[in-house]
Scaffold this motif. Structure first.
Motif, PDB file in Angstrom:
ATOM      1  N   GLU A 104      34.013  36.437  38.005  1.00 51.86           N
ATOM      2  CA  GLU A 104      33.187  35.505  38.099  1.00 51.86           C
ATOM      3  C   GLU A 104      33.310  34.937  39.420  1.00 51.86           C
ATOM      4  OE1 GLU A 104      30.484  31.857  36.317  1.00 51.86           O
ATOM      5  OE2 GLU A 104      31.207  33.552  34.835  1.00 51.86           O
ATOM      6  N   PHE A 105      32.576  34.900  40.500  1.00 51.03           N
ATOM      7  CA  PHE A 105      32.748  34.446  41.597  1.00 51.03           C
ATOM      8  C   PHE A 105      31.769  33.434  42.320  1.00 51.03           C
ATOM      9  CE2 PHE A 105      32.255  34.997  46.530  1.00 51.03           C
ATOM     10  CZ  PHE A 105      33.432  34.125  47.010  1.00 51.03           C
ATOM     11  N   LEU A 163      37.730  41.598  48.332  1.00 54.82           N
ATOM     12  CA  LEU A 163      38.786  41.305  47.175  1.00 54.82           C
ATOM     13  C   LEU A 163      37.890  41.280  46.000  1.00 54.82           C
ATOM     14  CD1 LEU A 163      41.475  40.870  45.677  1.00 54.82           C
ATOM     15  CD2 LEU A 163      41.064  38.379  46.080  1.00 54.82           C
ATOM     16  N   ILE A 164      36.782  40.615  46.028  1.00 54.31           N
ATOM     17  CA  ILE A 164      36.012  40.457  44.797  1.00 54.31           C
ATOM     18  C   ILE A 164      35.177  41.611  44.414  1.00 54.31           C
ATOM     19  CG2 ILE A 164      33.781  39.060  43.931  1.00 54.31           C
ATOM     20  CD1 ILE A 164      36.356  37.273  44.657  1.00 54.31           C
ATOM     21  N   ASP A 165      34.668  42.578  45.306  1.00 52.57           N
ATOM     22  CA  ASP A 165      34.186  43.646  45.379  1.00 52.57           C
ATOM     23  C   ASP A 165      35.177  44.796  44.593  1.00 52.57           C
ATOM     24  OD1 ASP A 165      31.780  45.340  45.430  1.00 52.57           O
ATOM     25  OD2 ASP A 165      32.752  46.623  46.927  1.00 52.57           O
ATOM     26  N   ALA A 166      36.341  44.709  45.099  1.00 53.27           N
ATOM     27  CA  ALA A 166      37.515  45.699  44.646  1.00 53.27           C
ATOM     28  C   ALA A 166      37.868  45.344  42.984  1.00 53.27           C
ATOM     29  CB  ALA A 166      38.665  45.553  45.429  1.00 53.27           C
ATOM     30  N   VAL A 190      43.642  45.327  36.031  1.00 48.93           N
ATOM     31  CA  VAL A 190      43.844  43.959  36.284  1.00 48.93           C
ATOM     32  C   VAL A 190      43.141  42.934  35.318  1.00 48.93           C
ATOM     33  CG1 VAL A 190      44.397  44.097  38.581  1.00 48.93           C
ATOM     34  CG2 VAL A 190      41.927  44.010  38.052  1.00 48.93           C
ATOM     35  N   PRO A 191      43.740  41.496  34.835  1.00 47.66           N
ATOM     36  CA  PRO A 191      42.904  40.638  34.044  1.00 47.66           C
ATOM     37  C   PRO A 191      41.568  40.337  34.480  1.00 47.66           C
ATOM     38  CG  PRO A 191      44.829  39.895  35.099  1.00 47.66           C
ATOM     39  CD  PRO A 191      44.907  41.208  35.292  1.00 47.66           C
ATOM     40  N   PRO A 192      40.724  39.726  33.725  1.00 48.76           N
ATOM     41  CA  PRO A 192      39.520  39.069  34.433  1.00 48.76           C
ATOM     42  C   PRO A 192      39.755  38.048  35.376  1.00 48.76           C
ATOM     43  CG  PRO A 192      39.443  39.314  32.031  1.00 48.76           C
ATOM     44  CD  PRO A 192      40.847  39.622  32.426  1.00 48.76           C
ATOM     45  N   LEU A 193      39.010  37.966  36.238  1.00 48.84           N
ATOM     46  CA  LEU A 193      39.214  36.939  37.448  1.00 48.84           C
ATOM     47  C   LEU A 193      37.731  35.696  37.535  1.00 48.84           C
ATOM     48  CD1 LEU A 193      40.365  35.818  40.075  1.00 48.84           C
ATOM     49  CD2 LEU A 193      39.006  37.722  41.306  1.00 48.84           C
ATOM     50  N   PHE A 194      38.345  34.602  37.613  1.00 45.83           N
ATOM     51  CA  PHE A 194      37.484  33.580  38.214  1.00 45.83           C
ATOM     52  C   PHE A 194      37.832  32.917  39.374  1.00 45.83           C
ATOM     53  CE2 PHE A 194      36.008  29.132  38.720  1.00 45.83           C
ATOM     54  CZ  PHE A 194      34.666  29.158  38.233  1.00 45.83           C
ATOM     55  N   ALA A 195      36.875  33.015  40.415  1.00 43.53           N
ATOM     56  CA  ALA A 195      37.286  32.808  41.792  1.00 43.53           C
ATOM     57  C   ALA A 195      36.053  31.726  42.474  1.00 43.53           C
ATOM     58  CB  ALA A 195      37.462  33.917  42.707  1.00 43.53           C
ATOM     59  N   ALA A 196      36.554  30.769  43.317  1.00 45.56           N
ATOM     60  CA  ALA A 196      35.792  29.818  43.762  1.00 45.56           C
ATOM     61  C   ALA A 196      36.095  29.608  45.240  1.00 45.56           C
ATOM     62  CB  ALA A 196      35.422  28.501  42.699  1.00 45.56           C
ATOM     63  N   LEU A 197      35.151  29.637  46.061  1.00 47.43           N
ATOM     64  CA  LEU A 197      35.552  29.189  47.302  1.00 47.43           C
ATOM     65  C   LEU A 197      33.921  28.520  48.022  1.00 47.43           C
ATOM     66  CD1 LEU A 197      37.332  29.994  49.882  1.00 47.43           C
ATOM     67  CD2 LEU A 197      36.078  31.837  50.164  1.00 47.43           C
TER      68      LEU A 197
END
Length: 264
Positions: free
Chosen positions: A224-225, A212-215, A191-198
């Motif tokens: 990056e979370f 999801l972040i760990d997976a 999967v492509p690199p992920l940037f997530a914010a919550l």
């Protein structure tokens, strides 16, 4: 706007409408024809630039076209990115504007239901948008190997569905999910690199785990979370005095650090 091919027909369409969410924030509802809106920005047309497809949220009942669309597009444009807003299909709502208002009131009330059955249509529309940008990369001066997506709320759910789907030609090269799902789900390798914010006090997603972040991390892709102490939901273009106000600057730094903003 560029009409997108409809690969998954939806029944029960209603006349499209627009409404003022606030004095300066518009939303679109009853979207039956998906379209791709190229943002007319300031990036020079003499070179191929990275692209970001913005995927607004709205509980699959409307699209926050300003807060999570045009307002974010202006900021991305200043980074040298070609921006496209994905106007994907939403749930058909009866009764025109009064019907729209009633549906939104119910959604935000305790026990309100979000029409999750619309997710496959939204995902299909985003996949069509990614394919369209890549197919017309030369015409639109886009670097076809740097096509990313950035989704908010329901748009983040849509981004997740398109990214995890088994359709390599419609998978983005980098992914952003702002106040979206974090619950555990299977994430395939590659999967492509992920940037997530919550925000920890997000009214819709605060009770989810962070599986999801760990997976994603265990799948071998960059993650990056940011879990902000406060900020609520819907802060894309609305600073509210919490650390979530920094999300865009941190996203921009992530883009730069991963080479997505570098000149070819």
């Amino acid at each position: 706007a560029v009409p997108l091919p409809v690969t998954l027909p939806m029944t029960g369409s209603k006349p499209e409408g627009w409404a003022q969410q606030t004095a300066d924030q518009r939303v679109a509802y009853n979207v039956a024809q998906p379209t791709l809106i190229p943002y007319s920005g300031t990036v020079p047309a003499d070179r191929a630039a990275p692209a970001v497809l913005l995927v607004p949220g709205g509980g699959f009942q409307f699209l926050a076209m300003d807060n999570e669309g045009y307002d974010v597009a202006r900021r991305l444009d200043r980074l040298g990115i070609r921006v496209f807003i994905v106007k994907y299909r939403t749930a058909p709502l009866d009764g025109g504007f009064p019907g729209f208002k009633a549906a939104i009131t119910e959604t935000f009330a305790k026990g309100g239901r979000v029409p999750l059955e619309v997710i496959p249509y939204a995902v299909a529309d985003l996949q069509a948008a990614v394919r369209t940008v890549r197919a017309r990369a030369g015409e639109w001066h886009v670097d076809g190997k740097r096509v990313g997506v950035l989704g908010f709320s329901a748009g983040a759910i849509t981004v997740l569905g398109a990214t995890l789907a088994n359709a390599a030609d419609a998978r983005p090269d980098f992914v952003g999910m702002i106040y979206g799902p974090t619950a555990a789900t299977a994430v395939p390798q590659g999967v492509p690199p992920l940037f997530a914010a919550l925000a920890a006090d997000d009214r819709f997603f605060k009770s989810q785990d962070l599986g999801l972040i760990d997976a994603w991390r265990k799948a071998g892709s960059g993650v990056e979370f940011h879990l902000y102490n406060a900020g609520g939901h819907g802060y894309a273009s609305h600073p509210n005095g919490t650390t979530s106000d920094a999300w865009f600057d941190q996203y921009a730094l992530w883009l730069k650090a991963n080479g997505y903003l570098a000149q070819p």
